[in-house]
Design an enzyme around this catalytic site. Sequence first.
Site, PDB file in Angstrom:
ATOM      1  N   HIS A 248      36.726  28.403  32.585  1.00  0.00           N
ATOM      2  CA  HIS A 248      37.311  29.662  33.773  1.00  0.00           C
ATOM      3  C   HIS A 248      36.829  29.414  35.237  1.00  0.00           C
ATOM      4  CE1 HIS A 248      38.367  31.795  29.529  1.00  0.00           C
ATOM      5  NE2 HIS A 248      39.381  31.920  30.328  1.00  0.00           N
TER       6      HIS A 248
ATOM      7  N   LYS B 146      35.803  34.961  37.462  1.00  0.00           N
ATOM      8  CA  LYS B 146      35.297  35.225  36.383  1.00  0.00           C
ATOM      9  C   LYS B 146      34.656  36.707  35.897  1.00  0.00           C
ATOM     10  CE  LYS B 146      37.335  35.146  30.968  1.00  0.00           C
ATOM     11  NZ  LYS B 146      38.123  36.617  31.514  1.00  0.00           N
TER      12      LYS B 146
HETATM   13  P1  NAD Z   1      41.051  40.659  39.568  1.00  0.00           P
HETATM   14  O1  NAD Z   1      39.859  40.937  39.284  1.00  0.00           O
HETATM   15  O2  NAD Z   1      42.098  39.312  39.729  1.00  0.00           O
HETATM   16  O3  NAD Z   1      41.715  42.413  38.800  1.00  0.00           O
HETATM   17  C1  NAD Z   1      41.745  43.493  38.673  1.00  0.00           C
HETATM   18  C2  NAD Z   1      42.165  44.271  39.584  1.00  0.00           C
HETATM   19  O4  NAD Z   1      42.183  45.055  38.532  1.00  0.00           O
HETATM   20  C3  NAD Z   1      41.906  44.568  40.596  1.00  0.00           C
HETATM   21  O5  NAD Z   1      42.475  44.590  41.302  1.00  0.00           O
HETATM   22  C4  NAD Z   1      41.098  45.248  40.356  1.00  0.00           C
HETATM   23  O6  NAD Z   1      41.294  46.324  41.952  1.00  0.00           O
HETATM   24  C5  NAD Z   1      41.694  46.397  39.635  1.00  0.00           C
HETATM   25  N1  NAD Z   1      40.833  47.818  38.528  1.00  0.00           N
HETATM   26  C6  NAD Z   1      38.905  47.287  38.438  1.00  0.00           C
HETATM   27  N2  NAD Z   1      39.080  48.973  38.403  1.00  0.00           N
HETATM   28  C7  NAD Z   1      40.220  49.581  37.993  1.00  0.00           C
HETATM   29  C8  NAD Z   1      40.492  51.129  37.169  1.00  0.00           C
HETATM   30  N3  NAD Z   1      39.508  51.837  37.382  1.00  0.00           N
HETATM   31  N4  NAD Z   1      42.147  51.417  37.712  1.00  0.00           N
HETATM   32  C9  NAD Z   1      42.770  50.573  37.780  1.00  0.00           C
HETATM   33  N5  NAD Z   1      42.729  49.292  38.680  1.00  0.00           N
HETATM   34  C10 NAD Z   1      41.906  48.547  38.762  1.00  0.00           C
HETATM   35  O7  NAD Z   1      41.138  40.099  37.118  1.00  0.00           O
HETATM   36  P2  NAD Z   1      42.462  39.744  37.073  1.00  0.00           P
HETATM   37  O8  NAD Z   1      41.997  38.138  36.850  1.00  0.00           O
HETATM   38  O9  NAD Z   1      43.765  39.719  37.235  1.00  0.00           O
HETATM   39  O10 NAD Z   1      41.506  40.009  35.254  1.00  0.00           O
HETATM   40  C11 NAD Z   1      41.697  41.051  34.698  1.00  0.00           C
HETATM   41  C12 NAD Z   1      41.206  41.384  33.274  1.00  0.00           C
HETATM   42  O11 NAD Z   1      42.605  40.656  32.800  1.00  0.00           O
HETATM   43  C13 NAD Z   1      39.913  40.841  33.340  1.00  0.00           C
HETATM   44  O12 NAD Z   1      39.492  41.836  32.534  1.00  0.00           O
HETATM   45  C14 NAD Z   1      41.029  39.907  32.516  1.00  0.00           C
HETATM   46  O13 NAD Z   1      39.378  39.101  31.743  1.00  0.00           O
HETATM   47  C15 NAD Z   1      41.932  40.103  31.682  1.00  0.00           C
HETATM   48  N6  NAD Z   1      42.112  38.440  31.318  1.00  0.00           N
HETATM   49  C16 NAD Z   1      43.647  38.744  30.154  1.00  0.00           C
HETATM   50  C17 NAD Z   1      44.514  38.054  30.067  1.00  0.00           C
HETATM   51  C18 NAD Z   1      44.728  37.921  28.784  1.00  0.00           C
HETATM   52  O14 NAD Z   1      45.511  36.723  28.712  1.00  0.00           O
HETATM   53  N7  NAD Z   1      44.254  38.982  27.726  1.00  0.00           N
HETATM   54  C19 NAD Z   1      44.802  37.178  30.589  1.00  0.00           C
HETATM   55  C20 NAD Z   1      43.930  36.689  32.166  1.00  0.00           C
HETATM   56  C21 NAD Z   1      43.121  38.113  32.587  1.00  0.00           C
END
Ligand code: NAD
Length: 232
Positions: free
Chosen positions: A135, A139
Amino acid sequence: MSAPARVLIVGANGRMGKAIAAAAQKHSSLTISAKADQGDSLEALIDGCDVVIDFSAPDATESVCRVCAGTSRPLVLGTTGHSAAQKDAVRVAALTIPIVFAANFSLGVNALFALTRRAASLLGPEFDLEIVEMHHRTKKDAPSGTAKRLAEILNEARGLGTNVSVHSLRGGDVVGDHQVIFAGSGERLELTHRASSRETFALGALRAAQWVIDRPAGLYSMEDVLGLHGAE
Ligand code: NAD
């Protein structure tokens, strides 16, 4: 035609939050009606919403589950990297509301889950099992939720205590690569999935949001949404 279902995105300013908002513009049966990020009050935003999609951070999950359960809103949970206690909070909320909780929302990875299960049952214990995931450099969790799920599937197929090595690589802007290797004597089977765009996860999350609205309380996977159980 019925009105589009109204979605609240949690983690809206992140990579996935933005990808979901962009993908929703192509969707006629869902509309993004509220966006929340760190510091926002979910209680204040959830009123005008029919379903919540959370891709934020594991420490948000307990309060997202509490607010959704308290207001009877179905939840699509894509966040990964949870502790055992955080996963328990999801299970408790799923007694009250329907939740789709998936480490990966892409069609291809869910097919990879089914193919991995099938290959593990076809190939005997003499095949060594290795999982490799890569990744982008920012990440937060390692191994990825998808790699952990693949290891679980191999353990379910082969029995607990099966030796599965998971290797995590981080670098550049890789959206998400997963490979399951079955290494035998004189031959090797490799199953590989590469995501090249977050749109695949976003479209899957929106599909799950539409699906979960009419479900009874319970904990569902993306394989349930896609009808892949028993596909192998
Ligand atoms: P990112 O860091 O780009 O975004 C995360 C967002 O969440 C940020 O804007 C942050 O400010 C916000 N955030 C953090 N704590 C928060 C809270 N308490 N309340 C509200 N918002 C909050 O990360 P990303 O790449 O968008 O990934 C987010 C999550 O999704 C990660 O856990 C990642 O592993 C997961 N993910 C899952 C899949 C899937 O298919 N299930 C795919 C991609 C990413």
